[in-house]
Design a protein around this motif. Structure first.
Motif, PDB file in Angstrom:
ATOM      1  N   ALA A   7       0.846  -1.192   0.000  1.00 39.02           N
ATOM      2  CA  ALA A   7       0.000   0.000   0.000  1.00 39.02           C
ATOM      3  C   ALA A   7       0.880   1.240   0.000  1.00 39.02           C
ATOM      4  O   ALA A   7       1.720   1.408   0.889  1.00 39.02           O
ATOM      5  CB  ALA A   7      -0.931   0.004   1.205  1.00 39.02           C
ATOM      6  N   THR A   8       0.701   2.088  -1.014  1.00 37.81           N
ATOM      7  CA  THR A   8       1.383   3.372  -1.054  1.00 37.81           C
ATOM      8  C   THR A   8       0.435   4.446  -0.536  1.00 37.81           C
ATOM      9  O   THR A   8      -0.685   4.150  -0.097  1.00 37.81           O
ATOM     10  CB  THR A   8       1.826   3.707  -2.485  1.00 37.81           C
ATOM     11  N   ARG A   9       0.848   5.689  -0.581  1.00 32.97           N
ATOM     12  CA  ARG A   9      -0.018   6.768  -0.108  1.00 32.97           C
ATOM     13  C   ARG A   9      -1.225   6.970  -1.012  1.00 32.97           C
ATOM     14  O   ARG A   9      -2.230   7.547  -0.573  1.00 32.97           O
ATOM     15  CB  ARG A   9       0.775   8.075  -0.022  1.00 32.97           C
ATOM     16  N   THR A  10      -1.159   6.494  -2.278  1.00 34.23           N
ATOM     17  CA  THR A  10      -2.232   6.785  -3.230  1.00 34.23           C
ATOM     18  C   THR A  10      -2.917   5.557  -3.797  1.00 34.23           C
ATOM     19  O   THR A  10      -4.009   5.671  -4.364  1.00 34.23           O
ATOM     20  CB  THR A  10      -1.676   7.604  -4.418  1.00 34.23           C
ATOM     21  N   ALA A  11      -2.317   4.374  -3.696  1.00 41.50           N
ATOM     22  CA  ALA A  11      -2.899   3.198  -4.336  1.00 41.50           C
ATOM     23  C   ALA A  11      -2.488   1.934  -3.597  1.00 41.50           C
ATOM     24  O   ALA A  11      -1.507   1.906  -2.851  1.00 41.50           O
ATOM     25  CB  ALA A  11      -2.471   3.110  -5.801  1.00 41.50           C
ATOM     26  N   HIS A  18      -6.776   4.421  -4.052  1.00 43.50           N
ATOM     27  CA  HIS A  18      -7.522   4.274  -2.800  1.00 43.50           C
ATOM     28  C   HIS A  18      -8.953   4.778  -2.916  1.00 43.50           C
ATOM     29  O   HIS A  18      -9.881   4.138  -2.406  1.00 43.50           O
ATOM     30  CB  HIS A  18      -6.797   5.025  -1.679  1.00 43.50           C
ATOM     31  N   GLN A  19      -9.164   5.913  -3.590  1.00 39.55           N
ATOM     32  CA  GLN A  19     -10.504   6.475  -3.657  1.00 39.55           C
ATOM     33  C   GLN A  19     -11.450   5.646  -4.515  1.00 39.55           C
ATOM     34  O   GLN A  19     -12.665   5.863  -4.507  1.00 39.55           O
ATOM     35  CB  GLN A  19     -10.465   7.916  -4.184  1.00 39.55           C
ATOM     36  N   ARG A  20     -10.901   4.682  -5.301  1.00 39.66           N
ATOM     37  CA  ARG A  20     -11.743   3.848  -6.172  1.00 39.66           C
ATOM     38  C   ARG A  20     -12.136   2.530  -5.514  1.00 39.66           C
ATOM     39  O   ARG A  20     -12.818   1.723  -6.134  1.00 39.66           O
ATOM     40  CB  ARG A  20     -10.999   3.561  -7.480  1.00 39.66           C
ATOM     41  N   THR A  21     -11.733   2.295  -4.282  1.00 36.71           N
ATOM     42  CA  THR A  21     -12.164   1.097  -3.566  1.00 36.71           C
ATOM     43  C   THR A  21     -13.596   1.302  -3.107  1.00 36.71           C
ATOM     44  O   THR A  21     -13.874   2.132  -2.246  1.00 36.71           O
ATOM     45  CB  THR A  21     -11.259   0.832  -2.362  1.00 36.71           C
ATOM     46  N   ALA A  25     -10.053   2.745   5.708  1.00 39.02           N
ATOM     47  CA  ALA A  25      -9.754   4.097   6.187  1.00 39.02           C
ATOM     48  C   ALA A  25      -9.088   4.923   5.098  1.00 39.02           C
ATOM     49  O   ALA A  25      -9.409   6.106   4.907  1.00 39.02           O
ATOM     50  CB  ALA A  25      -8.859   4.018   7.428  1.00 39.02           C
ATOM     51  N   ARG A  26      -8.143   4.312   4.369  1.00 36.51           N
ATOM     52  CA  ARG A  26      -7.482   5.044   3.283  1.00 36.51           C
ATOM     53  C   ARG A  26      -8.483   5.456   2.207  1.00 36.51           C
ATOM     54  O   ARG A  26      -8.387   6.548   1.641  1.00 36.51           O
ATOM     55  CB  ARG A  26      -6.363   4.195   2.692  1.00 36.51           C
ATOM     56  N   ALA A  27      -9.423   4.582   1.874  1.00 32.64           N
ATOM     57  CA  ALA A  27     -10.423   4.907   0.849  1.00 32.64           C
ATOM     58  C   ALA A  27     -11.292   6.078   1.290  1.00 32.64           C
ATOM     59  O   ALA A  27     -11.598   6.974   0.492  1.00 32.64           O
ATOM     60  CB  ALA A  27     -11.278   3.683   0.551  1.00 32.64           C
ATOM     61  N   ARG A  28     -11.694   6.084   2.571  1.00 31.52           N
ATOM     62  CA  ARG A  28     -12.512   7.203   3.075  1.00 31.52           C
ATOM     63  C   ARG A  28     -11.751   8.513   2.998  1.00 31.52           C
ATOM     64  O   ARG A  28     -12.295   9.541   2.558  1.00 31.52           O
ATOM     65  CB  ARG A  28     -12.954   6.918   4.513  1.00 31.52           C
ATOM     66  N   GLU A  29     -10.503   8.509   3.430  1.00 31.86           N
ATOM     67  CA  GLU A  29      -9.712   9.735   3.406  1.00 31.86           C
ATOM     68  C   GLU A  29      -9.466  10.212   1.974  1.00 31.86           C
ATOM     69  O   GLU A  29      -9.508  11.406   1.692  1.00 31.86           O
ATOM     70  CB  GLU A  29      -8.381   9.513   4.134  1.00 31.86           C
ATOM     71  N   ALA A  30      -9.199   9.277   1.076  1.00 34.69           N
ATOM     72  CA  ALA A  30      -8.940   9.669  -0.311  1.00 34.69           C
ATOM     73  C   ALA A  30     -10.176  10.268  -0.956  1.00 34.69           C
ATOM     74  O   ALA A  30     -10.083  11.233  -1.722  1.00 34.69           O
ATOM     75  CB  ALA A  30      -8.464   8.448  -1.107  1.00 34.69           C
ATOM     76  N   ARG A  31     -11.359   9.719  -0.655  1.00 33.66           N
ATOM     77  CA  ARG A  31     -12.592  10.289  -1.223  1.00 33.66           C
ATOM     78  C   ARG A  31     -12.880  11.665  -0.651  1.00 33.66           C
ATOM     79  O   ARG A  31     -13.452  12.517  -1.326  1.00 33.66           O
ATOM     80  CB  ARG A  31     -13.759   9.342  -0.966  1.00 33.66           C
ATOM     81  N   LYS A  32     -12.487  11.899   0.605  1.00 38.04           N
ATOM     82  CA  LYS A  32     -12.674  13.239   1.173  1.00 38.04           C
ATOM     83  C   LYS A  32     -11.795  14.260   0.465  1.00 38.04           C
ATOM     84  O   LYS A  32     -12.206  15.398   0.231  1.00 38.04           O
ATOM     85  CB  LYS A  32     -12.345  13.221   2.672  1.00 38.04           C
ATOM     86  N   ARG A  33     -10.560  13.856   0.126  1.00 39.30           N
ATOM     87  CA  ARG A  33      -9.661  14.792  -0.552  1.00 39.30           C
ATOM     88  C   ARG A  33     -10.104  15.057  -1.984  1.00 39.30           C
ATOM     89  O   ARG A  33      -9.891  16.147  -2.504  1.00 39.30           O
ATOM     90  CB  ARG A  33      -8.230  14.246  -0.538  1.00 39.30           C
ATOM     91  N   GLN A  34     -10.734  14.063  -2.618  1.00 37.92           N
ATOM     92  CA  GLN A  34     -11.195  14.247  -3.982  1.00 37.92           C
ATOM     93  C   GLN A  34     -12.643  14.739  -3.934  1.00 37.92           C
ATOM     94  O   GLN A  34     -13.598  13.979  -4.002  1.00 37.92           O
ATOM     95  CB  GLN A  34     -11.128  12.941  -4.776  1.00 37.92           C
ATOM     96  N   THR A  35     -12.779  16.031  -3.823  1.00 37.22           N
ATOM     97  CA  THR A  35     -14.111  16.628  -3.647  1.00 37.22           C
ATOM     98  C   THR A  35     -14.756  17.021  -4.957  1.00 37.22           C
ATOM     99  O   THR A  35     -15.913  17.413  -4.986  1.00 37.22           O
ATOM    100  CB  THR A  35     -14.008  17.876  -2.758  1.00 37.22           C
TER     101      THR A  35
END
Length: 506
Positions: free
Chosen positions: A389-393, A410-413, A462-472
């Motif tokens: 797991a990297t910071r983005t994927a 992460h945001q696509r999970t 948790a990573r998916a939730r945070e990534a979706r928050k950043r991608q608004t």
């Protein structure tokens, strides 16, 4: 309300427009050919046999046959004209709309901010007339949400540029379609025809054909029956058609980067041009077969919302990001799909994902692999199966002989599941399945330690939730910016750290 068609001249946003007048003839040429074949087959056969053009027994009915054929032809042409007259399209209020049908009317529309990709398709007959079809792919659509056929090629490119610019958020909607030029692009790679042919000859399909041919020869020699070869003729024709389809779809494959996204072009007789925004890719898979490893070749597939998982040659071509390429080509495409890999050494990480094996001595290559106690379940693959797991994927690798590397931003999970059978439970391992949109990529972590899999399950959620928050924003150019680069540089997309400028205007 009844739509109004814009008058010649400069059109304003929201005007309804018609497709090219030749569109129904390009779509319905098969019907015209069928009418001509029905009435001309007998006469053509008689000419080939050296007899009269017309059957003497039909002399008294020739007039009525011609009248009947003329009526059918007029009805077909009239239907084409009505089909063209009632086919209109509009770009307004954040939607692209297409009205079709004169007897049974239909309107299809797609939200611009939900557009996943736009394809320009040119069948052979459309290329002859200089026409093209637009396909608008929208999230949650199992097939093309909107198909617009046919427009002049230049007009189709201009309309695609306008829609992508509005979907990307680089124009406000005050500009007319004619005022939005096509975004600049920079080619990053191409697939030589020789490599494409070599990849087909060294495919698993070829191996299967050779084995089947050897078995057929052995059976024929053993039984003394040569008729088996005649029975194989349909299979041979089908195999030849499959090879031709793969060659036709992959011929002249090129990839370019532009502010709109990744532009893919391919096709020999029927050409297609796709524009896939990098931020719309849900999952990516890189594969390498044992025979391809001799030449260092790889293939890349993607899941894109809207393309769906319907099998078929057309869908397989549209979900192929790279039909066959070298490792350097793979790295270039990865830099476009994932401009921020989230690690300090992306070259080393991706190389480990593509080629790496867990060291027997107990060292690490960055990937967490199947525990040694479960090597009996996968005696060849336990050192390959793993995750990082990297910071983005999230990266998932598998396959000892058929190498595979899957990347999921992460945001696509969308969801996850742990699956464990009785043997896996006995050895204390489990599989972790990630769910994205339908497509050829099925992200799955094989035979991970139960404790590590449960921990990854929680951390990835948790990573998916945070990534979706950043991608608004759904507008992908709010996430990245286009930066032209030299041919030897790996990436043309960089994280957006400043205010986004409009790449379509200056």
């Amino acid at each position: 309300m009844s739509p109004e068609v814009s008058l010649p001249g400069k059109a304003v946003d929201g005007d309804w427009r018609r497709v090219h007048p030749a569109s129904p003839f390009v779509r319905g040429w098969v019907a015209l050919a069928a009418v001509l074949y029905f009435f001309g087959r007998d006469a053509f056969e008689r000419v080939l046999q050296g007899r009269d053009f017309l059957d003497p027994h039909l002399n008294g009915r020739v007039f009525w046959l011609l009248v009947g054929g003329g009526v059918l032809l007029l009805l077909a042409v009239g239907g084409f004209i009505l089909s063209w007259y009632f086919t209109r399209y509009q770009v307004a209020e954040g939607y692209v709309r297409v009205n079709t049908g004169w007897l049974f009317k239909q309107q299809r529309q797609a939200r611009l901010d939900r557009v996943q990709a736009i394809d320009i398709v040119q069948p052979l007959l459309a290329r002859i007339f200089g026409l093209a079809e637009l396909k608008f792919e929208v999230a949650d659509a199992g097939e093309s949400a909107v198909r617009l056929a046919y427009l002049p090629l230049a007009q189709a490119k201009q309309l695609r540029a306008a829609i992508l610019a509005r979907a990307a958020g680089v124009v406000t909607g005050q500009e007319t379609i004619e005022e939005i030029p096509e975004a600049p692009e920079q080619r990053v790679l191409s697939v030589p025809p020789s490599r494409l042919i070599g990849s087909l000859l060294l495919s698993e399909q070829t191996v299967g054909i050779l084995l089947a041919a050897a078995a057929s020869v052995a059976i024929s020699v053993y039984t003394g029956n040569n008729a088996i070869f005649f029975a194989l003729i349909p299979a041979i024709l089908g195999i030849a058609a499959a090879y031709w389809s793969s060659f036709n779809k992959g011929y002249n494959f090129t990839a370019a980067i532009s502010p709109d996204g990744i532009r893919l072009r391919y096709g020999l007789l029927d050409t297609q041009a796709q524009t896939v925004p990098p931020g719309r890719i849900q999952a990516l898979k890189i594969t390498q077969s044992p025979l391809w490893r001799l030449f260092g070749w790889y293939r890349m597939h993607v899941n894109v919302a809207g393309y769906g998982g319907t099998p078929g040659n057309e869908n397989a071509a549209r979900t192929t990001l790279l039909p066959v390429g070298l490792k350097s080509d793979v790295m270039v495409m990865l830099s476009l799909v994932l401009p921020d890999p989230g690690v300090d050494d992306p070259q080393g990480v991706f190389t480990a994902g593509l080629e790496g094996l867990a060291p027997v001595s107990g060292g690490k290559d960055g990937f967490t692999t199947t525990p040694r106690r479960a090597r009996l379940l996968a005696p060849l693959g336990w050192r390959r199966n793993g995750f990082l797991a990297t910071r983005t994927a999230l990266l998932l690798r598998s396959g000892r002989w058929w190498h595979a590397l899957v990347l999921v931003p992460h945001q696509r999970t969308q969801s996850m599941a742990l699956q464990q059978g009785p043997l896996a439970r006995r050895f204390g391992v489990t599989d972790l399945v990630l769910h994205t949109t339908a497509g050829p990529v099925l992200p799955r972590l094989y035979q991970a330690d139960v404790g590590q899999a449960v921990q990854l399950f929680d951390q990835q959620a948790a990573r998916a939730r945070e990534a979706r928050k950043r991608q608004t924003s759904e507008q992908w150019l709010a996430q990245v910016s286009f930066q032209p680069h030299a041919p030897n540089e790996p990436s043309a997309v960089e994280p957006n750290t400043t205010q986004q400028e409009d790449p379509h205007h200056g």
